[in-house]
Design an enzyme around this catalytic site. Sequence first.
Site, mmCIF file in Angstrom:
data_model
loop_
_atom_site.group_PDB
_atom_site.id
_atom_site.type_symbol
_atom_site.label_atom_id
_atom_site.label_comp_id
_atom_site.label_asym_id
_atom_site.label_seq_id
_atom_site.Cartn_x
_atom_site.Cartn_y
_atom_site.Cartn_z
ATOM 1 N N MET A 51 0.840 -1.195 0.000
ATOM 2 C CA MET A 51 0.000 0.000 0.000
ATOM 3 C C MET A 51 0.880 1.251 0.000
ATOM 4 O O MET A 51 1.184 1.828 1.046
ATOM 5 C CB MET A 51 -0.936 -0.026 1.213
ATOM 6 N N ASP A 52 1.281 1.669 -1.179
ATOM 7 C CA ASP A 52 2.260 2.742 -1.335
ATOM 8 C C ASP A 52 1.584 4.024 -1.812
ATOM 9 O O ASP A 52 0.754 3.986 -2.724
ATOM 10 C CB ASP A 52 3.321 2.307 -2.354
#
Length: 281
Positions: free
Chosen positions: A42-43
């Site tokens: 989850m960037d």
Amino acid sequence: MAEERTSGVIGRFLGSLNSRMRRFMFHVMSAGPIPQHIAFIMDGNRRFAKKWKLEEGAGHKAGFLALMSVLKYCYEAGVKYVTVYAFSLDNFNRRPDEVQYVMDLMHEKIEGFLKELNMVNRYGIRVLFIGDLGRLQEPVRAAAERAMEATSKNTSTYLLVCVAYTSSHEIPRAIHEACQARASNGHYHNDGEDEVEDDGMMIKVVDLEKHMYMGVVPDPDILVRSSGETRLSNFLLWQTSNSLLYSPKALWPEMGLRHVVWGIFKYQRNYYYLEKNKKQA
């Protein structure tokens, strides 16, 4: 007052319509192979906040909402296992105030997740926290244990949250535990053939994988990293050798239905190639 009632009716109608359209689309997609396991890095939460000039922490709050939506779409599509990279073991090397901020944020999000039990139970989600949980601060570890206990009877779908995790920690730990297990056995039989002397150092891949943190679920079919980055960042290096890698340009809070659908379409398009590689591995 009448306008509010009308707005509410319209909102419920549109929500119902969207839900039916999703079900129809996923029904059509089910004619092809559906991935059993999708993992997400989850960037982009901080970049999202900077992009929209939001206050500190707002990006992570938006990211939590995106996670709830992505989970719903994955489970509705027929995906059984979803894994998310929440906190790297390497992040403990940051400044103490940064680590404290992330711990507080994680505690807040786990508590928030516990308030979403209606959704959790609707999809039969069992939550598992994966990693060196002893490194977490006590309130965070206690919240994680409560989440696992609250969902322990669910078996329809799974959410694995990797915290205090890196592959460079998981793999040596698994090797050490596998060697200890072999040493305690002393001897083993090799598929019913001649007895083989084992000094505790001889281990097989299957022995190693039994001691992996991620050994409780099948390897991911797709690894998704948002924000267009293609680095694995020390995440599931062992488990993703035959996974499809998908890097949408959207920042994590911008991830939604179309990204989940496109990832599954990419998997279906490459399914036979991926399966061929798995058999040859």
